[in-house]
Design a protein around this motif. Structure first.
Motif, PDB file in Angstrom:
ATOM      1  N   THR A 193       0.832  -1.206   0.000  1.00 45.03           N
ATOM      2  CA  THR A 193       0.000   0.000   0.000  1.00 45.03           C
ATOM      3  C   THR A 193       0.866   1.256   0.000  1.00 45.03           C
ATOM      4  OG1 THR A 193      -1.731  -1.179   1.236  1.00 45.03           O
ATOM      5  CG2 THR A 193      -1.844   1.224   1.204  1.00 45.03           C
ATOM      6  N   LEU A 194       1.864   1.278   0.865  1.00 45.46           N
ATOM      7  CA  LEU A 194       2.747   2.440   0.957  1.00 45.46           C
ATOM      8  C   LEU A 194       3.511   2.667  -0.345  1.00 45.46           C
ATOM      9  CD1 LEU A 194       4.159   1.808   4.550  1.00 45.46           C
ATOM     10  CD2 LEU A 194       2.624   3.650   3.880  1.00 45.46           C
ATOM     11  N   PHE A 195       4.092   1.593  -0.889  1.00 40.05           N
ATOM     12  CA  PHE A 195       4.855   1.700  -2.130  1.00 40.05           C
ATOM     13  C   PHE A 195       3.956   2.177  -3.273  1.00 40.05           C
ATOM     14  CE2 PHE A 195       6.233  -0.227  -6.146  1.00 40.05           C
ATOM     15  CZ  PHE A 195       7.521   0.316  -6.249  1.00 40.05           C
ATOM     16  N   SER A 196       2.744   1.648  -3.329  1.00 35.69           N
ATOM     17  CA  SER A 196       1.813   2.021  -4.396  1.00 35.69           C
ATOM     18  C   SER A 196       1.434   3.497  -4.304  1.00 35.69           C
ATOM     19  CB  SER A 196       0.554   1.151  -4.322  1.00 35.69           C
ATOM     20  OG  SER A 196       0.868  -0.212  -4.501  1.00 35.69           O
ATOM     21  N   PHE A 197       1.151   3.972  -3.095  1.00 32.26           N
ATOM     22  CA  PHE A 197       0.754   5.373  -2.927  1.00 32.26           C
ATOM     23  C   PHE A 197       1.905   6.308  -3.293  1.00 32.26           C
ATOM     24  CE2 PHE A 197      -0.077   9.302  -0.656  1.00 32.26           C
ATOM     25  CZ  PHE A 197      -1.438   9.492  -0.847  1.00 32.26           C
ATOM     26  N   ILE A 198       3.115   5.973  -2.845  1.00 34.13           N
ATOM     27  CA  ILE A 198       4.277   6.816  -3.143  1.00 34.13           C
ATOM     28  C   ILE A 198       4.569   6.826  -4.641  1.00 34.13           C
ATOM     29  CG2 ILE A 198       6.781   7.045  -2.827  1.00 34.13           C
ATOM     30  CD1 ILE A 198       6.347   5.860   0.014  1.00 34.13           C
ATOM     31  N   THR A 199       4.553   5.634  -5.245  1.00 32.39           N
ATOM     32  CA  THR A 199       4.792   5.537  -6.685  1.00 32.39           C
ATOM     33  C   THR A 199       3.729   6.308  -7.472  1.00 32.39           C
ATOM     34  OG1 THR A 199       5.774   3.351  -6.378  1.00 32.39           O
ATOM     35  CG2 THR A 199       5.121   3.943  -8.612  1.00 32.39           C
ATOM     36  N   GLY A 200       2.475   6.170  -7.026  1.00 26.49           N
ATOM     37  CA  GLY A 200       1.392   6.908  -7.670  1.00 26.49           C
ATOM     38  C   GLY A 200       1.579   8.406  -7.553  1.00 26.49           C
ATOM     39  N   GLY A 201       2.064   8.864  -6.388  1.00 30.50           N
ATOM     40  CA  GLY A 201       2.301  10.289  -6.198  1.00 30.50           C
ATOM     41  C   GLY A 201       3.366  10.834  -7.148  1.00 30.50           C
TER      42      GLY A 201
END
Length: 247
Positions: A193-201
């Motif tokens: 979840t964290l990696f996905s949100f950061i990558t998405g940002g």
């Protein structure tokens, strides 16, 4: 991924959910920052800003930040009511339908900004995006049983820290119980979840620089396609099972 079955959801399903919904939340969050200078999912910061505005007695900003928070909460409430209605009426595709509606609304907001963008309506657009973020986070939270909060990164970091501590202590004690395995799986879900949100940002900021509001439109279309694919796939499987039973 988007269907809540009677059996317990696997962490693999939740990780796929996080990849799609946390990434899209990160993208939209970054696009909103680039376009308006606000994070529509950052309710902790917006609440703190509201407190600051109250102390400065700026009524216009007080009302604006109050509306942001109210919009996010309202989005979460609406998503919950719709999901409860779906559960009561045994609508298995209710989560996909909520995501489909969210994608269509986001696409509508994007088209408005592409063709009628005006600084005079920036605050109204921000409030609308906060409402969609409330729907987004409520949907992922309900679907995963609280294991995936696509926009609530503060809570996800806290949960990841708890899981990491539990795994570390278990390893030091050489505890190989089922509970330890569950904590490891939960940690992987939080990290996804964290990696996905950061990558998405990161992707969201780059896409907005290159494409402007077309990037937000593309995100809305992507959510629509993911939801529509889920609806079509499950509907086809249900028809196939019914046909097999009827023979």
């Amino acid at each position: 991924m988007l269907v809540k079955l009677k059996k317990e959801r696997t962490h693999g399903e939740d990780r796929r959910l996080a990849l799609w919904l946390a990434t899209s939340a990160g993208v939209l969050n970054a696009i909103a920052l680039g376009a308006f200078g606000f994070f529509p999912s950052h309710m902790t910061g917006n609440t703190s800003q509201l407190s600051s505005e109250v102390s400065s007695t700026d009524l216009s900003d007080i009302l604006f930040f109050s509306a942001i928070i109210l919009s996010f909460v309202t989005g979460a409430i609406i998503a919950r009511i719709i999901v409860l209605w779906g559960i009561i009426h045994n609508v298995r595709l209710i989560f996909s339908q909520v995501l489909l509606a969210e994608g269509l609304l986001l696409a509508g907001v994007s088209l408005y900004e592409i063709y009628f963008h005006s600084f005079a309506t920036n605050r109204e657009i921000i409030i609308s995006l906060c409402g969609l973020m409330g729907v987004h986070n409520s949907t992922s939270t309900q679907l995963s049983g609280g294991r995936v909060r696509s926009t609530h990164i503060t809570g996800t970091l806290t949960d990841a820290g708890i899981s990491l501590a539990s795994v570390a202590v278990a390893m030091l004690r050489r505890d190989y119980s089922k509970d330890t395995a569950a904590q490891k799986s939960q940690l992987k879900t939080h990290l996804t979840t964290l990696f996905s949100f950061i990558t998405g940002g990161i992707a969201g900021l780059l896409l907005f620089r290159w494409l402007g509001f077309n990037a937000m439109l593309a995100l809305g279309v992507m959510l629509v396609l993911v939801a529509a694919f889920s609806i079509a796939r499950i509907s086809w499987r249900v028809r196939k099972v019914r046909a097999a039973v009827g023979r």
